[in-house]
Design a protein around this motif. Structure first.
Motif, mmCIF file in Angstrom:
data_model
loop_
_atom_site.group_PDB
_atom_site.id
_atom_site.type_symbol
_atom_site.label_atom_id
_atom_site.label_comp_id
_atom_site.label_asym_id
_atom_site.label_seq_id
_atom_site.Cartn_x
_atom_site.Cartn_y
_atom_site.Cartn_z
ATOM 1 N N HIS A 158 48.568 10.511 112.249
ATOM 2 C CA HIS A 158 48.699 11.755 113.004
ATOM 3 C C HIS A 158 48.678 12.933 112.036
ATOM 4 O O HIS A 158 49.563 13.074 111.180
ATOM 5 C CB HIS A 158 50.007 11.755 113.806
ATOM 6 N N TYR A 201 51.305 21.858 112.586
ATOM 7 C CA TYR A 201 51.572 20.424 112.516
ATOM 8 C C TYR A 201 52.783 20.106 113.368
ATOM 9 O O TYR A 201 53.857 20.683 113.195
ATOM 10 C CB TYR A 201 51.838 19.971 111.078
ATOM 11 N N SER A 225 42.263 22.224 113.630
ATOM 12 C CA SER A 225 43.482 22.338 114.421
ATOM 13 C C SER A 225 44.557 23.012 113.580
ATOM 14 O O SER A 225 44.704 22.736 112.392
ATOM 15 C CB SER A 225 43.959 20.968 114.890
ATOM 16 N N ASN A 264 46.833 17.192 111.408
ATOM 17 C CA ASN A 264 45.958 18.257 111.879
ATOM 18 C C ASN A 264 44.753 18.382 110.949
ATOM 19 O O ASN A 264 44.883 18.507 109.732
ATOM 20 C CB ASN A 264 46.709 19.587 111.949
ATOM 21 N N CYS A 265 43.569 18.310 111.522
ATOM 22 C CA CYS A 265 42.338 18.501 110.759
ATOM 23 C C CYS A 265 41.246 18.952 111.721
ATOM 24 O O CYS A 265 41.491 19.113 112.916
ATOM 25 C CB CYS A 265 41.925 17.218 110.017
#
Length: 345
Positions: free
Chosen positions: A136, A145, A142, A138-139
């Motif tokens: 999980h 976190y 996005s 953010n990439c």
């Protein structure tokens, strides 16, 4: 073309790399071969691909990019003169057509690697990258976190151990990450030191005039740990060429053909783009070449991944290698960045 070291390995790569994600969607096999011929003739010896390509990813086209590169390698017979990089897809992202949903488990790493080698018609890859984290995180633009459920995440120790097996078998020479974070890079380095696992040589993340987020955190790692950036989307999907300004929709432009790609099309991104394009024109420069030259010149960049759908675009991108930006141009770029910082993270 200038060569740069790939991390702490003995591999040298050209400072421009040919990106290939249009092969099999926007480019035919013949066109792909033409691009490969022109790029290598210009001194590029570094070619980047991925098992999920072409983009946008679809079950019916998956693997075509590697197949086109493989057929070119079979014809040209110069494999050992080149540095070939590919990637293993991570969890999620609508990739169920890949092994029922790709993961970075030991079994799937070996399956993905062997399939890529077969399509590329080669016995080894110089660089094998994890396309995005199997956890999980953010990439892909996005923001923020939020803690999530990592109970089904593949442990990094398992993934790195599988990659070590492939290194020991002579199937890959070096490993890299992609779309990863400072924590991910440092954790992999820590595990490598603790357990004698392969050391990460590079991280392939987005970097352009519209997205300089790599400079926060990861650039210091690149400098201190020798994990350089392979910069992708250096033209922000062609936006920095200026061809989409004022509502223009060039018929063969990627953003015209595929409306799903909206990462670089916000109002503030257009504002920044206009200012960068104006800087280039004020100094008699091509907007795309200025944007590419800036990326290539950054000290933490190992190689700048250029992509094109036509030979004319490729030619223009190649010419950026001979462009050295003046202090005046760089200061003008920095002035825009200070006012409009990272409109497209």
């Amino acid at each position: 073309m200038q060569q740069r070291p790939l991390g702490h390995t003995d591999i040298q790569v050209s400072r421009l790399c040919l990106g290939t994600m249009t092969f099999g969607e926007q480019n035919s096999e013949a066109e792909a071969h033409q691009q490969l011929d022109r790029a290598t003739a210009a001194g590029i010896d570094f070619i980047d691909t991925a098992e999920m390509y072409p983009v946008p990813p679809k079950a019916e086209t998956q693997g075509l990019t590697e197949r086109y590169i493989g057929s070119w390698l079979a014809k040209r017979g110069r494999r050992d003169d080149l540095v070939i990089a590919s990637k293993a897809a991570g969890a999620g992202r609508g990739m169920e057509h890949l092994r029922g949903g790709p993961r970075h488990t030991r079994e799937q790493i070996h399956q993905a690697l062997d399939a890529s080698l077969a399509r590329l018609q080669t016995d080894y890859l110089d660089l094998y990258q994890l396309h995005w984290p199997d956890r999980h995180v953010n990439c892909f633009g996005s923001l923020g976190y939020l803690p999530g459920d990592d109970s089904n995440a593949t442990p990094l120790e398992e993934t790195l151990s599988a990659l070590k097996e492939a290194v020991d078998a002579g199937k890959i020479r070096a490993i890299g990450l992609s779309n990863d974070t400072p924590w991910g890079v440092m954790r992999c380095l820590q595990l490598a030191d603790q357990h004698g696992l392969p050391r990460v040589a590079s991280v392939q993340n987005p970097y352009s005039l519209l997205n300089r987020s790599f400079e926060v955190g990861l650039s210091e790692i690149a400098h201190r740990e020798g994990v350089g950036l392979l910069a992708y989307s250096p033209l922000a999907f062609g936006v920095l060429s200026g061809k989409y300004l004022d509502g223009q929709k060039p018929p063969k432009g990627r953003l015209t053909l595929f409306e799903r790609f909206s990462r670089y099309t916000s109002e503030v991104a257009q504002q920044a783009t206009r200012e960068y394009v104006n800087i280039s024109r004020d100094h008699g420069l091509d907007p795309s070449q200025m944007a590419l030259a800036y990326v290539t010149s950054r000290p933490f960049v190992t190689s700048n991944i250029i992509g094109a759908t036509t030979l004319e675009q490729l030619e223009a991108n190649l010419e950026s290698d001979s462009l050295e930006l003046s202090n005046e141009v760089i200061e003008a770029i920095e002035s825009v960045h200070r006012r409009i910082s990272n409109p497209c993270p």
